[in-house]
Design a protein around this motif. Structure first.
Motif, PDB file in Angstrom:
ATOM      1  N   ASN A  34       0.856  -1.365  -0.126  1.00  0.00           N
ATOM      2  CA  ASN A  34      -0.012  -0.004  -0.017  1.00  0.00           C
ATOM      3  C   ASN A  34       0.902   1.277   0.020  1.00  0.00           C
ATOM      4  N   GLU A  35       2.052   1.246   0.564  1.00  0.00           N
ATOM      5  CA  GLU A  35       2.934   2.389   0.620  1.00  0.00           C
ATOM      6  C   GLU A  35       3.662   2.397  -0.648  1.00  0.00           C
ATOM      7  N   GLY A  36       3.673   1.564  -1.519  1.00  0.00           N
ATOM      8  CA  GLY A  36       4.563   1.628  -2.798  1.00  0.00           C
ATOM      9  C   GLY A  36       6.141   0.964  -2.555  1.00  0.00           C
ATOM     10  N   LEU A  37       6.219   0.307  -1.571  1.00  0.00           N
ATOM     11  CA  LEU A  37       7.469  -0.175  -1.413  1.00  0.00           C
ATOM     12  C   LEU A  37       7.776  -1.478  -2.128  1.00  0.00           C
ATOM     13  N   ILE A  38       6.739  -2.417  -2.293  1.00  0.00           N
ATOM     14  CA  ILE A  38       6.764  -3.616  -3.169  1.00  0.00           C
ATOM     15  C   ILE A  38       5.523  -3.596  -3.939  1.00  0.00           C
ATOM     16  N   LEU A  64      16.179  -1.182   6.670  1.00  0.00           N
ATOM     17  CA  LEU A  64      15.937   0.406   6.489  1.00  0.00           C
ATOM     18  C   LEU A  64      15.220   0.898   7.565  1.00  0.00           C
ATOM     19  N   LEU A  65      14.156   0.129   7.942  1.00  0.00           N
ATOM     20  CA  LEU A  65      13.225   0.427   8.798  1.00  0.00           C
ATOM     21  C   LEU A  65      13.823   0.287  10.303  1.00  0.00           C
ATOM     22  N   GLY A  66      14.768  -0.837  10.385  1.00  0.00           N
ATOM     23  CA  GLY A  66      15.401  -1.058  11.595  1.00  0.00           C
ATOM     24  C   GLY A  66      16.445  -0.099  11.983  1.00  0.00           C
ATOM     25  N   ALA A  67      16.801   0.780  10.862  1.00  0.00           N
ATOM     26  CA  ALA A  67      17.860   1.809  11.162  1.00  0.00           C
ATOM     27  C   ALA A  67      17.025   2.921  11.365  1.00  0.00           C
ATOM     28  N   ILE A  74      12.490   5.593   2.911  1.00  0.00           N
ATOM     29  CA  ILE A  74      12.719   4.212   2.021  1.00  0.00           C
ATOM     30  C   ILE A  74      12.276   4.264   0.707  1.00  0.00           C
ATOM     31  N   ARG A  75      10.917   4.896   0.387  1.00  0.00           N
ATOM     32  CA  ARG A  75      10.503   4.833  -0.961  1.00  0.00           C
ATOM     33  C   ARG A  75      10.957   5.762  -1.918  1.00  0.00           C
ATOM     34  N   ASP A  79      15.130   2.823  -5.434  1.00  0.00           N
ATOM     35  CA  ASP A  79      16.248   2.687  -6.752  1.00  0.00           C
ATOM     36  C   ASP A  79      17.819   2.468  -6.384  1.00  0.00           C
ATOM     37  N   CYS A  80      17.959   2.520  -5.104  1.00  0.00           N
ATOM     38  CA  CYS A  80      19.343   2.694  -4.545  1.00  0.00           C
ATOM     39  C   CYS A  80      19.559   1.351  -3.800  1.00  0.00           C
ATOM     40  N   ILE A  81      18.532   0.504  -3.784  1.00  0.00           N
ATOM     41  CA  ILE A  81      18.557  -0.623  -3.022  1.00  0.00           C
ATOM     42  C   ILE A  81      19.338  -1.888  -3.982  1.00  0.00           C
ATOM     43  N   ASN A  82      20.199  -2.585  -3.792  1.00  0.00           N
ATOM     44  CA  ASN A  82      20.592  -3.583  -4.435  1.00  0.00           C
ATOM     45  C   ASN A  82      20.843  -4.747  -3.689  1.00  0.00           C
ATOM     46  N   GLY A  83      19.745  -5.523  -3.416  1.00  0.00           N
ATOM     47  CA  GLY A  83      19.817  -6.654  -2.214  1.00  0.00           C
ATOM     48  C   GLY A  83      19.771  -6.253  -0.816  1.00  0.00           C
TER      49      GLY A  83
END
Length: 125
Positions: A34-38, A64-67, A74-75, A79-83
């Motif tokens: 719903n937040e557009g993250l997946i 990232l949420l844990g950080a 995060i949204r 595009d900067c997340i690679n694994g």
């Protein structure tokens, strides 16, 4: 199912399968969607179906949420997340911004703590 998470899964994953593979809940996965993250496709019966890449996406989101990053940040970083364990350099400015914000909050809390400790110390005299 933990072993299956290390292998490349070719079949679409239902929300319960993805939740089990990522140690999260179906409710959280629906929230991420719903937040557009997946993203999920829908089956002919309306069930959410996720590709195998969603496993690493969810792990990255949780990291990232844990950080301490909010969903909006995060949204912005998708595009900067690679694994799950690789963040691209394009994420650094956003991460630094949030780091500075936390440093400011820590400084404020430290000042507040010192003031409270001073009050406590002065009451014991």
């Amino acid at each position: 199912m933990a072993e299956a998470s290390r292998e490349r899964i070719e079949r679409p994953l239902r929300v319960g399968d993805l939740a089990a593979l990522t140690s999260t809940t179906p409710r959280m996965l629906r929230h991420y969607e719903n937040e557009g993250l997946i993203e999920a496709e829908r089956s002919s019966t309306g069930q959410r179906l996720f590709g195998s890449s969603a496993i690493e996406q969810v792990r990255s989101i949780r990291r990232l949420l844990g950080a301490g990053l909010p969903v909006d940040a995060i949204r912005e970083l998708l595009d900067c997340i690679n694994g799950a364990d690789r963040i691209e350099p394009c994420a650094v400015p956003v991460l630094v911004e949030h780091l500075h914000a936390y440093d400011g909050r820590i400084a404020e809390l430290t000042t507040t703590r010192e003031a409270l400790q001073g009050l406590i110390d002065s009451s014991s005299r």
